[in-house]
Design an enzyme around this catalytic site. Structure first.
Site, PDB file in Angstrom:
ATOM      1  N   HIS A  25       6.362   8.318   6.888  1.00  0.00           N
ATOM      2  CA  HIS A  25       6.766   6.914   6.669  1.00  0.00           C
ATOM      3  C   HIS A  25       8.136   6.415   7.411  1.00  0.00           C
ATOM      4  O   HIS A  25       9.013   5.988   6.855  1.00  0.00           O
ATOM      5  CB  HIS A  25       6.788   6.428   5.202  1.00  0.00           C
ATOM      6  CG  HIS A  25       5.291   6.270   4.628  1.00  0.00           C
ATOM      7  ND1 HIS A  25       4.694   5.097   4.818  1.00  0.00           N
ATOM      8  CD2 HIS A  25       4.579   7.120   4.020  1.00  0.00           C
ATOM      9  CE1 HIS A  25       3.544   5.034   4.174  1.00  0.00           C
ATOM     10  NE2 HIS A  25       3.269   6.450   3.861  1.00  0.00           N
ATOM     11  N   HIS A  50      -7.073  11.016   6.195  1.00  0.00           N
ATOM     12  CA  HIS A  50      -6.075  10.090   5.555  1.00  0.00           C
ATOM     13  C   HIS A  50      -6.850   8.858   4.852  1.00  0.00           C
ATOM     14  O   HIS A  50      -7.206   7.910   5.504  1.00  0.00           O
ATOM     15  CB  HIS A  50      -5.202   9.561   6.677  1.00  0.00           C
ATOM     16  CG  HIS A  50      -3.997   9.071   6.236  1.00  0.00           C
ATOM     17  ND1 HIS A  50      -2.726   9.429   5.874  1.00  0.00           N
ATOM     18  CD2 HIS A  50      -3.670   7.633   5.610  1.00  0.00           C
ATOM     19  CE1 HIS A  50      -1.926   8.448   5.864  1.00  0.00           C
ATOM     20  NE2 HIS A  50      -2.464   7.296   5.476  1.00  0.00           N
ATOM     21  N   ASP A  52       2.407  11.921   5.884  1.00  0.00           N
ATOM     22  CA  ASP A  52       2.991  10.577   5.148  1.00  0.00           C
ATOM     23  C   ASP A  52       4.461  10.450   5.404  1.00  0.00           C
ATOM     24  O   ASP A  52       5.269  10.734   4.443  1.00  0.00           O
ATOM     25  CB  ASP A  52       2.522  10.282   3.892  1.00  0.00           C
ATOM     26  CG  ASP A  52       1.110  10.237   3.880  1.00  0.00           C
ATOM     27  OD1 ASP A  52       0.736   8.994   3.798  1.00  0.00           O
ATOM     28  OD2 ASP A  52       0.316  11.114   3.577  1.00  0.00           O
ATOM     29  N   HIS A  77      -2.295  10.328   3.028  1.00  0.00           N
ATOM     30  CA  HIS A  77      -2.496   8.915   2.649  1.00  0.00           C
ATOM     31  C   HIS A  77      -1.946   8.920   0.912  1.00  0.00           C
ATOM     32  O   HIS A  77      -1.290   8.159   0.435  1.00  0.00           O
ATOM     33  CB  HIS A  77      -3.944   8.338   2.497  1.00  0.00           C
ATOM     34  CG  HIS A  77      -3.900   6.953   1.979  1.00  0.00           C
ATOM     35  ND1 HIS A  77      -3.346   6.216   2.315  1.00  0.00           N
ATOM     36  CD2 HIS A  77      -4.476   6.701   0.744  1.00  0.00           C
ATOM     37  CE1 HIS A  77      -3.454   4.895   1.654  1.00  0.00           C
ATOM     38  NE2 HIS A  77      -4.246   5.393   0.714  1.00  0.00           N
ATOM     39  N   ASP A 120       0.195   8.467   9.067  1.00  0.00           N
ATOM     40  CA  ASP A 120       1.270   7.646   8.679  1.00  0.00           C
ATOM     41  C   ASP A 120       2.656   8.435   9.027  1.00  0.00           C
ATOM     42  O   ASP A 120       3.625   8.364   8.130  1.00  0.00           O
ATOM     43  CB  ASP A 120       1.542   7.462   7.093  1.00  0.00           C
ATOM     44  CG  ASP A 120       0.521   6.248   6.608  1.00  0.00           C
ATOM     45  OD1 ASP A 120      -0.239   5.552   7.654  1.00  0.00           O
ATOM     46  OD2 ASP A 120       0.381   6.102   5.262  1.00  0.00           O
ATOM     47  N   ASN A 180      -3.082   4.472   7.727  1.00  0.00           N
ATOM     48  CA  ASN A 180      -3.329   3.243   7.606  1.00  0.00           C
ATOM     49  C   ASN A 180      -2.103   2.347   7.958  1.00  0.00           C
ATOM     50  O   ASN A 180      -2.439   1.281   8.030  1.00  0.00           O
ATOM     51  CB  ASN A 180      -3.988   3.055   6.149  1.00  0.00           C
ATOM     52  CG  ASN A 180      -2.849   3.306   4.892  1.00  0.00           C
ATOM     53  OD1 ASN A 180      -2.352   4.367   4.985  1.00  0.00           O
ATOM     54  ND2 ASN A 180      -2.548   2.300   4.229  1.00  0.00           N
ATOM     55  N   HIS A 181      -1.062   2.856   7.902  1.00  0.00           N
ATOM     56  CA  HIS A 181       0.188   2.122   8.149  1.00  0.00           C
ATOM     57  C   HIS A 181       0.484   2.094   9.626  1.00  0.00           C
ATOM     58  O   HIS A 181       0.900   0.988  10.088  1.00  0.00           O
ATOM     59  CB  HIS A 181       1.339   2.822   7.556  1.00  0.00           C
ATOM     60  CG  HIS A 181       1.414   2.210   6.010  1.00  0.00           C
ATOM     61  ND1 HIS A 181       2.288   1.256   5.700  1.00  0.00           N
ATOM     62  CD2 HIS A 181       0.938   2.806   4.955  1.00  0.00           C
ATOM     63  CE1 HIS A 181       2.316   1.235   4.335  1.00  0.00           C
ATOM     64  NE2 HIS A 181       1.313   2.071   3.830  1.00  0.00           N
ATOM     65  N   HIS A 190       0.361  10.063  -2.050  1.00  0.00           N
ATOM     66  CA  HIS A 190       1.830  10.496  -1.804  1.00  0.00           C
ATOM     67  C   HIS A 190       2.095  11.365  -2.922  1.00  0.00           C
ATOM     68  O   HIS A 190       3.362  12.127  -3.161  1.00  0.00           O
ATOM     69  CB  HIS A 190       2.775   9.249  -2.320  1.00  0.00           C
ATOM     70  CG  HIS A 190       2.783   8.199  -0.911  1.00  0.00           C
ATOM     71  ND1 HIS A 190       3.781   7.430  -0.494  1.00  0.00           N
ATOM     72  CD2 HIS A 190       2.002   8.353   0.132  1.00  0.00           C
ATOM     73  CE1 HIS A 190       3.463   7.019   0.581  1.00  0.00           C
ATOM     74  NE2 HIS A 190       2.470   7.580   0.858  1.00  0.00           N
TER      75      HIS A 190
END
Length: 713
Positions: free
Chosen positions: A35, A241, A33, A269, A73, A142-143, A271
């Site tokens: 991001h 994830h 993650d 996924h 992610d 998923n992002h 955090h």
């Protein structure tokens, strides 16, 4: 960390390695993650995610790891900006390319997962044209999941990095085109098999899918993992994830439903940093949850210190060392109740000036606390010989309970006084009231629609099974009697905003819809009358709504061939809903064999041995055969059991494979790798090793009309 101390108090021994041999020890840098691109337009916080990713790559070089493992992610958006892609590609080129020899041998097929019609392998360090120093393996989240369906396929940003040779993209799953196909297909996971000395490692990745479907597939025993014959001699890692915390029925993945041959699960996924390996009751594997490397929300879980992990594997033993990230902006969160604070501090709840003065005092205390945390990080780094980093502006969130307080100041105006002291002055305060005080019996509910879950005849379990964001959005919009915007288009825009965090989805849809509406009205300008303008607008809106629905249906029905269900009236729109959710029985007894696939007029050809042949490996790491037994010189034959006909490829590499049907390079690669058949790992279909028999609940009932599965955050 707290997790470590709790485990020691409970007497749970943490996994460790005894008598490690450096020649057979695999070192992995573990992160999830990232991001990258989150809040990139913010002048203060825009580079936070990039700085954290840069530090992760620097730690990988510092600790001389064999490769980097990412659990989804990597990007915050499905379509990252050009600046975001540019910086990620520059960092990967800077820290992962070089002349450093790679000591891990690839035992699985380097061409497994590569786009058909092209000669370069799927694993970048097996390409003689690339000079890889530290390989990076990643699944999608998923992002940043692939988007698109049908013959044109689906791609994501990781596909771009994969074809450039910067990342090894794994965990790609060919999703069915519609729910009727989903009921007849499972999830097949093929591993990346590696070896260093006497340590053999299997990487199994599953990119993010809808939690409802993953839950269904696990409970139905339809997750097929292709493992070596001697799978117990391998250290097996599974990358996920998915939701770990339950958000409702089938809205998460249970921890104890994975194959018994797995040794470690890397959970993405979520955090919250729970990086210390946690055992699972009744299972032999551990779960590690590294958490995100950047705070994407001002929540309690994000305030935990961010970590990555150095994972060391030797044989069947492993140990995990958490490494705190120094570059992450400090984040402190606290909560205050104004009524209790007024009793303690002695200020008047009816005086906004006194309340504001008290809140400013609390925020300043949190700022000092965050700065102290940063100074402690720098002190530890200096003691370890690391350079000191300049102090950044901290993140601070103060949650204020305003129960029984009549008036409060504007939080945005309040934060203006902290410009230059905080990284988030606009949202430093958040107000809330207790539910008991906020609920009033005389509350007017004229604007609230009657939703399907409000049916008094439904049981609690039935109501929970019907809770879907898309359904609630559609029912709410339908009750508002929209005059300008269509319900279907607005519903899709809201779902995109929620699922993909696309902040411009609603704005883009509203702008396009209004422009289209104005064109339609102008086309009838001869008939426009101020008295009947509402009728003309309503007529144009209905026409546009019908056209939008037709386009959406045409797009969803694209593809080669037509998916025919036995009886569409009996097929549930939500294929993940099972009888157990409606109060039925748990599972019906059936064999562990995978569900047979529906026959088609044009069945896809079965994979042959030639399709799994291996390209010549580069000089630094020549692939050898993975043996069936512990003796490396006994057998070298490729024994792969027959697999069912593969489903139609609808995404990922299907774009490239369908755009070049018969390329000469493919034939050349096939003939070139004919001699390496014996070097392939021995894979077989290994049914899930759970002790109890789990089978599909085959009597799924239709419970919610027009329900669409959703992704969680």
């Amino acid at each position: 960390m707290s997790n470590n101390s709790e485990d020691e108090q409970e007497g749970i021994p943490l996994p460790t390695i005894h008598d490690a041999d450096p020649e057979s020890t695999i070192k992995i840098m573990l992160a999830t993650d990232n991001h990258i691109g989150y809040n990139e337009r913010d002048p203060i916080r825009g580079q936070d995610s990039i700085n954290a990713f840069k530090e992760i790559l620097q730690l990988a070089v510092k600790h001389d790891v064999d490769f980097v493992l990412l659990a989804g992610d990597l990007f915050h958006e499905n379509r990252p900006s050009r600046d975001c892609l540019y910086q990620v590609m520059a960092l990967l080129r800077e820290y992962t390319l070089g002349d450093r020899p790679i000591q891990i041998e690839l035992l699985s097929d380097p061409n497994d997962g590569k786009p058909a019609g092209y000669s370069f392998p799927a694993i970048n360090y097996e390409d003689p044209n690339l000079n890889i120093a530290i390989p990076v393996f990643s699944i999608h989240g998923n992002h940043d999941d692939p988007q698109g369906a049908g013959p044109e396929g689906a791609l994501c940003a990781l596909d771009m990095l994969s074809v450039t040779g910067l990342i090894n993209y794994m965990g790609k799953i060919d999703l069915p085109l519609n729910d009727s196909e989903a009921q007849n297909t499972g999830i097949a996971i093929r591993p990346v098999l590696l070896r260093k000395g006497n340590t053999r490692l299997g990487l199994y990745g599953v990119g993010n899918v809808k939690d409802q479907r993953m839950h269904f597939e696990l409970r139905s025993n339809r997750v097929r993992m292709y493992m070596p014959k001697d799978k117990d001699d391998w250290f097996n890692i599974l990358l996920l994830h998915q939701n770990r915390v339950a958000h409702g029925p089938q809205q998460s993945v249970p921890e104890g439903m994975f194959d018994d041959s797995i040794d470690l699960i890397v959970w993405g996924h979520e955090h919250d940093c729970r990086i210390i390996p946690e055992p699972v009751a009744g299972k032999r594997y551990y779960i590690t949850q590294p958490g995100s490397s950047v705070a994407t929300s001002l929540a309690d879980g994000e305030s935990l210190e961010k970590h990555v992990a150095l994972l060391t594997i030797h044989g069947k033993e492993f140990e995990l060392t958490p490494i705190p990230l120094r570059s992450v902006r400090p984040f402190v969160i606290d909560e205050v109740n104004l009524v209790e604070a007024a009793d303690k501090e002695g200020f008047d709840l009816h005086d906004k000036i006194e309340i504001t003065k008290f809140l400013k005092k609390k925020v300043n205390e949190l700022i000092d606390k965050a700065n102290e945390q940063w100074d402690e990080r720098n002190a530890r780094a200096l003691a370890e010989g690391e350079p000191e980093l300049p102090r950044p502006l901290p993140l601070v969130r103060l949650k204020v309970d305003t129960t029984d307080v009549s008036e409060m100041s504007n939080p945005v105006r309040f934060g203006q006084e902290f410009q230059g002291l905080l990284a988030n002055p606009r949202d430093v305060l958040t107000f809330h009231r207790s539910k008991k005080s906020a609920t009033r019996g005389s509350k007017v509910k004229a604007d609230q629609p009657e939703l399907s879950i409000d049916d008094p005849e439904l049981s609690i379990s039935e109501k929970l099974s019907k809770v879907r964001v898309q359904t609630l959005v559609r029912e709410y919009l339908a009750a508002q009697e929209l005059q300008l915007l269509g319900e279907a288009g607005m519903s899709d825009a809201i779902e995109t905003f929620v699922d993909k965090d696309d902040t411009h989805a609603i704005q883009t849809h509203v702008g396009a819809a209004l422009r289209s509406l104005m064109k339609g009205v102008q086309a009838n300008e001869d008939e426009v009358d101020p008295d009947n303008i509402e009728e003309i607008v309503e007529k144009v809106r209905e026409e546009h709504e019908e056209k939008y629905k037709e386009r959406r249906q045409d797009k969803s029905s694209k593809g080669k061939g037509k998916a025919k269900a036995a009886d569409e009236s009996d097929v549930s729109v939500d294929s993940m809903i099972m009888d157990i959710d409606g109060g039925g029985s748990d599972f019906e007894m059936m064999s562990d064999e995978p569900a047979p696939k529906k026959s088609r007029a044009k069945a896809a050809p079965k994979k042959t041995a030639a399709a799994a042949k291996k390209a010549p490996a580069r000089g630094k790491a020549k692939a050898k055969a993975a043996v069936v037994s512990d003796d490396d010189e006994d057998e070298h034959e490729d024994e792969i059991e027959d697999e069912p006909a593969p489903p139609k490829r609808t995404n990922r590499a299907a774009v490239l494979s369908q755009s070049s049907k018969k390329a000469p390079a493919k034939k050349a690669a096939t003939s070139k790798t004919a001699a390496s058949k014996a070097s392939q790992s021995t894979l077989s279909f290994a049914p899930t090793g759970r002790t109890s028999t789990r089978a599909a609940a085959t009597r799924a009932k239709r419970k919610v009309a027009d329900t669409i599965e959703i992704d969680s955050d």
